[in-house]
Enzyme design. Sequence first.
Site, PDB file in Angstrom:
ATOM      1  N   ASP A   3      -1.882  -6.353  14.015  1.00 53.87           N
ATOM      2  CA  ASP A   3      -2.602  -6.084  15.258  1.00 53.87           C
ATOM      3  C   ASP A   3      -3.731  -7.092  15.424  1.00 53.87           C
ATOM      4  O   ASP A   3      -4.221  -7.640  14.435  1.00 53.87           O
ATOM      5  CB  ASP A   3      -3.155  -4.647  15.279  1.00 53.87           C
ATOM      6  CG  ASP A   3      -3.976  -4.310  14.041  1.00 53.87           C
ATOM      7  OD1 ASP A   3      -3.387  -4.219  12.942  1.00 53.87           O
ATOM      8  OD2 ASP A   3      -5.205  -4.160  14.159  1.00 53.87           O
ATOM      9  N   ARG A  45       1.760  11.799  -7.737  1.00 52.91           N
ATOM     10  CA  ARG A  45       1.223  11.860  -6.366  1.00 52.91           C
ATOM     11  C   ARG A  45       2.117  11.156  -5.356  1.00 52.91           C
ATOM     12  O   ARG A  45       1.632  10.671  -4.324  1.00 52.91           O
ATOM     13  CB  ARG A  45      -0.167  11.210  -6.288  1.00 52.91           C
ATOM     14  CG  ARG A  45      -1.225  11.967  -7.022  1.00 52.91           C
ATOM     15  CD  ARG A  45      -2.503  11.167  -7.108  1.00 52.91           C
ATOM     16  NE  ARG A  45      -3.449  11.903  -7.920  1.00 52.91           N
ATOM     17  CZ  ARG A  45      -4.565  12.441  -7.450  1.00 52.91           C
ATOM     18  NH1 ARG A  45      -4.904  12.297  -6.206  1.00 52.91           N
ATOM     19  NH2 ARG A  45      -5.363  13.109  -8.244  1.00 52.91           N
ATOM     20  N   GLY A  79       0.817  -1.204   0.000  1.00 51.23           N
ATOM     21  CA  GLY A  79       0.000   0.000   0.000  1.00 51.23           C
ATOM     22  C   GLY A  79       0.851   1.254   0.000  1.00 51.23           C
ATOM     23  O   GLY A  79       0.566   2.226  -0.706  1.00 51.23           O
ATOM     24  N   ARG A  94       7.320  -5.407  13.369  1.00 52.94           N
ATOM     25  CA  ARG A  94       6.644  -5.127  12.088  1.00 52.94           C
ATOM     26  C   ARG A  94       7.634  -5.264  10.938  1.00 52.94           C
ATOM     27  O   ARG A  94       7.332  -5.829   9.894  1.00 52.94           O
ATOM     28  CB  ARG A  94       6.121  -3.693  12.072  1.00 52.94           C
ATOM     29  CG  ARG A  94       4.711  -3.557  12.553  1.00 52.94           C
ATOM     30  CD  ARG A  94       4.355  -2.081  12.577  1.00 52.94           C
ATOM     31  NE  ARG A  94       3.007  -1.895  13.032  1.00 52.94           N
ATOM     32  CZ  ARG A  94       1.955  -1.698  12.228  1.00 52.94           C
ATOM     33  NH1 ARG A  94       2.105  -1.629  10.942  1.00 52.94           N
ATOM     34  NH2 ARG A  94       0.757  -1.567  12.719  1.00 52.94           N
ATOM     35  N   SER A 119      -0.653  -5.437   5.413  1.00 53.66           N
ATOM     36  CA  SER A 119      -0.828  -5.824   6.811  1.00 53.66           C
ATOM     37  C   SER A 119      -2.327  -5.964   7.059  1.00 53.66           C
ATOM     38  O   SER A 119      -3.149  -5.500   6.255  1.00 53.66           O
ATOM     39  CB  SER A 119      -0.222  -4.775   7.745  1.00 53.66           C
ATOM     40  OG  SER A 119      -0.900  -3.553   7.568  1.00 53.66           O
ATOM     41  N   ARG A 171      -0.373  -8.563  -3.884  1.00 55.58           N
ATOM     42  CA  ARG A 171      -0.467  -7.539  -2.829  1.00 55.58           C
ATOM     43  C   ARG A 171       0.258  -8.038  -1.589  1.00 55.58           C
ATOM     44  O   ARG A 171       0.075  -9.184  -1.165  1.00 55.58           O
ATOM     45  CB  ARG A 171      -1.943  -7.241  -2.505  1.00 55.58           C
ATOM     46  CG  ARG A 171      -2.124  -6.561  -1.181  1.00 55.58           C
ATOM     47  CD  ARG A 171      -3.453  -5.902  -0.978  1.00 55.58           C
ATOM     48  NE  ARG A 171      -3.790  -5.788   0.421  1.00 55.58           N
ATOM     49  CZ  ARG A 171      -3.200  -4.954   1.298  1.00 55.58           C
ATOM     50  NH1 ARG A 171      -2.218  -4.159   0.908  1.00 55.58           N
ATOM     51  NH2 ARG A 171      -3.577  -4.935   2.567  1.00 55.58           N
ATOM     52  N   ARG A 193       7.266   1.805   1.276  1.00 53.54           N
ATOM     53  CA  ARG A 193       7.502   0.357   1.329  1.00 53.54           C
ATOM     54  C   ARG A 193       7.903  -0.154  -0.056  1.00 53.54           C
ATOM     55  O   ARG A 193       8.721  -1.053  -0.191  1.00 53.54           O
ATOM     56  CB  ARG A 193       6.242  -0.384   1.794  1.00 53.54           C
ATOM     57  CG  ARG A 193       5.897  -0.181   3.240  1.00 53.54           C
ATOM     58  CD  ARG A 193       6.834  -0.944   4.134  1.00 53.54           C
ATOM     59  NE  ARG A 193       6.242  -1.150   5.433  1.00 53.54           N
ATOM     60  CZ  ARG A 193       6.895  -1.620   6.490  1.00 53.54           C
ATOM     61  NH1 ARG A 193       8.175  -1.919   6.384  1.00 53.54           N
ATOM     62  NH2 ARG A 193       6.296  -1.794   7.635  1.00 53.54           N
TER      63      ARG A 193
HETATM   64  N1  ADE Z   1      -4.425  -3.233   8.420  1.00 49.29           N
HETATM   65  C1  ADE Z   1      -3.760  -3.496   9.540  1.00 49.29           C
HETATM   66  N2  ADE Z   1      -4.571  -3.496  10.598  1.00 49.29           N
HETATM   67  C2  ADE Z   1      -5.808  -3.225  10.118  1.00 49.29           C
HETATM   68  C3  ADE Z   1      -7.065  -3.066  10.696  1.00 49.29           C
HETATM   69  N3  ADE Z   1      -7.209  -3.212  12.014  1.00 49.29           N
HETATM   70  N4  ADE Z   1      -8.121  -2.772   9.922  1.00 49.29           N
HETATM   71  C4  ADE Z   1      -7.946  -2.638   8.595  1.00 49.29           C
HETATM   72  N5  ADE Z   1      -6.792  -2.764   7.978  1.00 49.29           N
HETATM   73  C5  ADE Z   1      -5.715  -3.061   8.731  1.00 49.29           C
END
Ligand code: ADE
Length: 235
Positions: free
Chosen positions: A205, A44, A21, A218, A91, A88, A25
């Site tokens: 997370d 952009r 994304g 990470r 995370s 893709r 990165r």
């Molecule tokens: N990418 C990483 N954590 C996320 C989350 N909690 N919701 C949506 N996309 C995420």
Amino acid sequence: MPSLHMNAPDGAFAETVIMPGDPLRAKYIAETFLDDAKQVTDVRNMLGFTGSYKGEPLSVMAHGMGTPSALIYCTELVQHYGVKRMLRVGSCGAVHPDVQLRDIIIAQGASTDSAAMKQRLGPFDFAATASYGLLEKAVNSARALGTQHRIGSIFTSDLFYWPEGDIYDRLAKYNILAIEMEAAAVYSVAAEFGVEALAIATVSDHIRTGAALSTEERQTTFDQMIELGLATVSA
Ligand code: ADE
């Protein structure tokens, strides 16, 4: 000729593109893992690079955050630049109790709340699924590399910040492992134009427990995911 949202010349992208994304990165992946990487687009600040990996041409292009952004870059890569394979690398936030921080999810399918996806099949829902060939290569590569992974379905959401409610319970009940924001979009473009796509995502997370990876963790899991992605596209 550039496309509407990229200023790369014709032929600037390889047939296979790794897609994070975040543009920085993309730069990191190109500089760390590719040979002879050159920046090919910067409109952009959405950066793209082409170089080679194990002697084969390979590109890295950021797709930004969310379905609308991913749809724009994926569509132009395929339609304008002739890209045939999109991987893709992202995370995600876990919603299923079986999923652990540091897992790398190999996304077999992606349910979604995106209104854009509803326009695909008129009144029907489009089932966004990974291309089986890439999925199989990713699973075999994860096993060979000993990468901690889960194979299953995820949820591509337009929302990062959800209102209060039981949505996470409902997702987990349907065996959805985690939430992210772009996989269904990438899969839908691949389906529309008959090319291949796969999304893999590190669990950064755990939405149910509030646990999250540290910055160093990470980075380590991100590197592992890129190694898995490179093994997948070069298998
Ligand atoms: N990418 C990483 N954590 C996320 C989350 N909690 N919701 C949506 N996309 C995420």
